[in-house]
Design a protein around this motif. Structure first.
Motif, mmCIF file in Angstrom:
data_model
loop_
_atom_site.group_PDB
_atom_site.id
_atom_site.type_symbol
_atom_site.label_atom_id
_atom_site.label_comp_id
_atom_site.label_asym_id
_atom_site.label_seq_id
_atom_site.Cartn_x
_atom_site.Cartn_y
_atom_site.Cartn_z
ATOM 1 N N SER A 1 -8.396 -15.665 2.185
ATOM 2 C CA SER A 1 -7.367 -15.685 1.140
ATOM 3 C C SER A 1 -7.157 -14.289 0.555
ATOM 4 C CB SER A 1 -7.771 -16.660 0.026
ATOM 5 O OG SER A 1 -7.861 -17.964 0.521
ATOM 6 N N GLU A 2 -8.274 -13.559 0.365
ATOM 7 C CA GLU A 2 -8.180 -12.196 -0.164
ATOM 8 C C GLU A 2 -7.433 -11.284 0.818
ATOM 9 O OE1 GLU A 2 -12.018 -10.703 -1.163
ATOM 10 O OE2 GLU A 2 -12.427 -12.279 -2.625
ATOM 11 N N VAL A 3 -7.741 -11.450 2.121
ATOM 12 C CA VAL A 3 -7.065 -10.643 3.139
ATOM 13 C C VAL A 3 -5.574 -10.927 3.139
ATOM 14 C CG1 VAL A 3 -6.807 -10.297 5.635
ATOM 15 C CG2 VAL A 3 -9.084 -10.350 4.626
ATOM 16 N N LYS A 4 -5.217 -12.221 3.061
ATOM 17 C CA LYS A 4 -3.804 -12.601 3.053
ATOM 18 C C LYS A 4 -3.088 -12.024 1.836
ATOM 19 C CE LYS A 4 -4.255 -16.828 5.771
ATOM 20 N NZ LYS A 4 -4.236 -18.308 5.742
ATOM 21 N N ALA A 5 -3.776 -12.050 0.669
ATOM 22 C CA ALA A 5 -3.178 -11.497 -0.554
ATOM 23 C C ALA A 5 -2.947 -9.992 -0.408
ATOM 24 C CB ALA A 5 -4.089 -11.782 -1.749
ATOM 25 N N LYS A 6 -3.932 -9.304 0.195
ATOM 26 C CA LYS A 6 -3.786 -7.859 0.410
ATOM 27 C C LYS A 6 -2.677 -7.559 1.413
ATOM 28 C CE LYS A 6 -8.521 -6.598 -0.832
ATOM 29 N NZ LYS A 6 -9.833 -6.107 -0.358
ATOM 30 N N LYS B 1 -0.008 -9.344 1.867
ATOM 31 C CA LYS B 1 1.267 -9.518 1.157
ATOM 32 C C LYS B 1 1.594 -8.282 0.323
ATOM 33 C CE LYS B 1 1.313 -14.571 0.840
ATOM 34 N NZ LYS B 1 1.245 -15.735 -0.073
ATOM 35 N N THR B 2 0.563 -7.721 -0.328
ATOM 36 C CA THR B 2 0.767 -6.519 -1.140
ATOM 37 C C THR B 2 1.221 -5.344 -0.269
ATOM 38 O OG1 THR B 2 -0.944 -7.243 -2.683
ATOM 39 C CG2 THR B 2 -0.351 -4.925 -2.755
ATOM 40 N N ILE B 3 0.553 -5.190 0.888
ATOM 41 C CA ILE B 3 0.900 -4.090 1.796
ATOM 42 C C ILE B 3 2.321 -4.257 2.318
ATOM 43 C CG2 ILE B 3 0.368 -3.071 4.058
ATOM 44 C CD1 ILE B 3 -2.603 -3.754 3.431
ATOM 45 N N SER C 1 4.730 -5.877 0.907
ATOM 46 C CA SER C 1 5.645 -5.622 -0.207
ATOM 47 C C SER C 1 5.845 -4.118 -0.405
ATOM 48 C CB SER C 1 5.094 -6.260 -1.486
ATOM 49 O OG SER C 1 5.916 -5.974 -2.584
ATOM 50 N N MET C 2 4.750 -3.353 -0.306
ATOM 51 C CA MET C 2 4.830 -1.899 -0.444
ATOM 52 C C MET C 2 5.666 -1.291 0.686
ATOM 53 S SD MET C 2 0.879 -1.123 -1.510
ATOM 54 C CE MET C 2 1.052 0.653 -1.359
ATOM 55 N N GLN C 3 5.461 -1.820 1.903
ATOM 56 C CA GLN C 3 6.231 -1.317 3.044
ATOM 57 C C GLN C 3 7.726 -1.568 2.842
ATOM 58 O OE1 GLN C 3 4.344 -3.444 6.224
ATOM 59 N NE2 GLN C 3 2.943 -1.773 6.721
ATOM 60 N N GLU C 4 8.055 -2.787 2.397
ATOM 61 C CA GLU C 4 9.464 -3.126 2.188
ATOM 62 C C GLU C 4 10.065 -2.268 1.072
ATOM 63 O OE1 GLU C 4 9.436 -7.299 1.479
ATOM 64 O OE2 GLU C 4 9.139 -7.821 3.595
ATOM 65 N N HIS C 5 9.276 -2.026 0.035
ATOM 66 C CA HIS C 5 9.754 -1.190 -1.065
ATOM 67 C C HIS C 5 10.014 0.237 -0.575
ATOM 68 C CE1 HIS C 5 10.297 0.103 -5.192
ATOM 69 N NE2 HIS C 5 9.451 1.113 -4.967
#
Length: 347
Positions: A233-238, A240-242, A244-248
């Protein structure tokens, strides 16, 4: 103290049936999560070979004698399975410990030693039906220990020693409770062997092995699965963050282009739509099916805005020139694709 053979057969059959039942319950509980991690897969394989081991022993007690005829086939076959299963239980047990300790690496010497012992042991199993090495089946279809049966016990001790050394050499990496639970795999069967010396004819080793694996499953494996689920779950959350950063980053870089050239900015937005439509239609028409799929198209659409990013390196006098570009200017404009690739690669 010794018991009549008929009584021991009934007692041993009951114990083996109970052991099979426990292993089957563990197997049923483990199978849904077998793809989760290698530790689960190894524990599943341990349970499978425990079932073979117990069924082999069960058949030994139930199929002695020559009537009906099927007993003369079942006894030698399942006696062979009984002996044949032993090294696989130990090997997958050692592999389970190895996966349990991840990311700590154990010495490959232990696994290599286990494999060598297994091969030598299995040679004895294979020749036993013809030589009576570990066991023999009498003409009236009764099981007897072979003249070199003690060699199989010697190998059992070596298997236990090899697996126990893994535990002691890596003791600092285990929680106290985990180490004690694992060591029961050696202690319980050895204890049952001692008990058998005083209760001749009663087979308790199988029960010792089965209950030690049950303890590992109840005390350790379920906690291991929960820990792995939390880590997943922690890996999946990270992730998603990565993402999101890439898309930004993509949007920000695309906006840089848009801020310099309004026409190009609108073009960037339209390109994503065009790419989506073209890729989906191509997939529908079954072209490039070895490459295109829904996930590939999703990433393609996200990457599309970057196709003109290299234009940020093009001078304003060329990028914003209202008239037609001359040959030299056009050549400079053409390098924007290469520059765009360099920028994306650096990011």
């Amino acid at each position: 103290m010794s018991f009549d053979r008929e009584i021991t057969n009934i007692l041993n059959s009951g114990l083996d049936f109970y052991n099979c039942l426990i292993s089957l319950v563990m197997l049923a509980a483990l199978l849904p999560s077998i793809k989760t991690n290698k530790a689960t897969k190894n524990l599943v394989l341990i349970c499978i070979f425990l079932i073979f081991f117990d069924l082999g022993d069960l058949a030994k007690w139930l199929s002695e004698g020559t009537y009906p005829k099927w007993k003369t086939i079942v006894l030698p076959v399942f006696t062979f399975i009984y002996y044949f299963s032993v090294p696989f239980i130990f090997m997958f047990y050692m592999k389970y410990i190895e996966e349990f300790l991840q990311p700590i690496k154990i010495s490959p010497w232990f696994i290599r030693t286990g494999k060598i012992l297994s091969i030598i042991y299995l040679i004895g199993v294979i020749i036993s039906p013809f030589t009576g090495f570990y066991y023999e089946i009498t003409p009236d279809n009764y099981y007897l220990r072979g003249k070199y049966n003690y060699v199989s016990f010697f190998f059992d001790i070596l298997f236990y020693l090899d697996s126990s050394l893994i535990l002691f050499m890596n003791k600092k990496h285990f929680r106290k409770g985990a180490f004690l639970t694992f060591i029961t795999f050696a202690l319980l069967p050895i204890s049952t062997v001692i008990i058998q010396l005083f209760l001749y004819g009663i087979s308790l080793v199988n029960s010792g092995m089965t209950f030690s694996i049950l303890l590992i499953y109840v005390n350790l494996h379920r906690n291991l699965e929960e820990t792995l689920e939390e880590a997943s779950s922690e890996v999946k959350a990270k992730e998603k963050t990565i993402i999101s950063m890439q898309e930004h980053t993509i949007i920000s870089l695309s906006n840089l282009v848009e801020n310099r050239d309004t026409d190009t900015g609108e073009h960037v937005k339209r390109t994503s739509l065009y790419v989506a439509l073209l890729a989906k239609k191509t997939l529908e028409d079954k072209y490039y099916t070895d490459i295109l799929n829904d996930n590939y198209i999703r990433l393609l659409v996200k990457a599309a805005p970057m196709h003109d990013i290299g234009k940020i390196t093009v001078p304003d006098k060329i990028l914003k020139k209202p008239g037609r570009l001359d040959q030299e200017e056009y050549a400079e404009m053409q390098i924007h694709a290469k520059e765009g690739g360099r920028i994306v690669n650096d990011i």
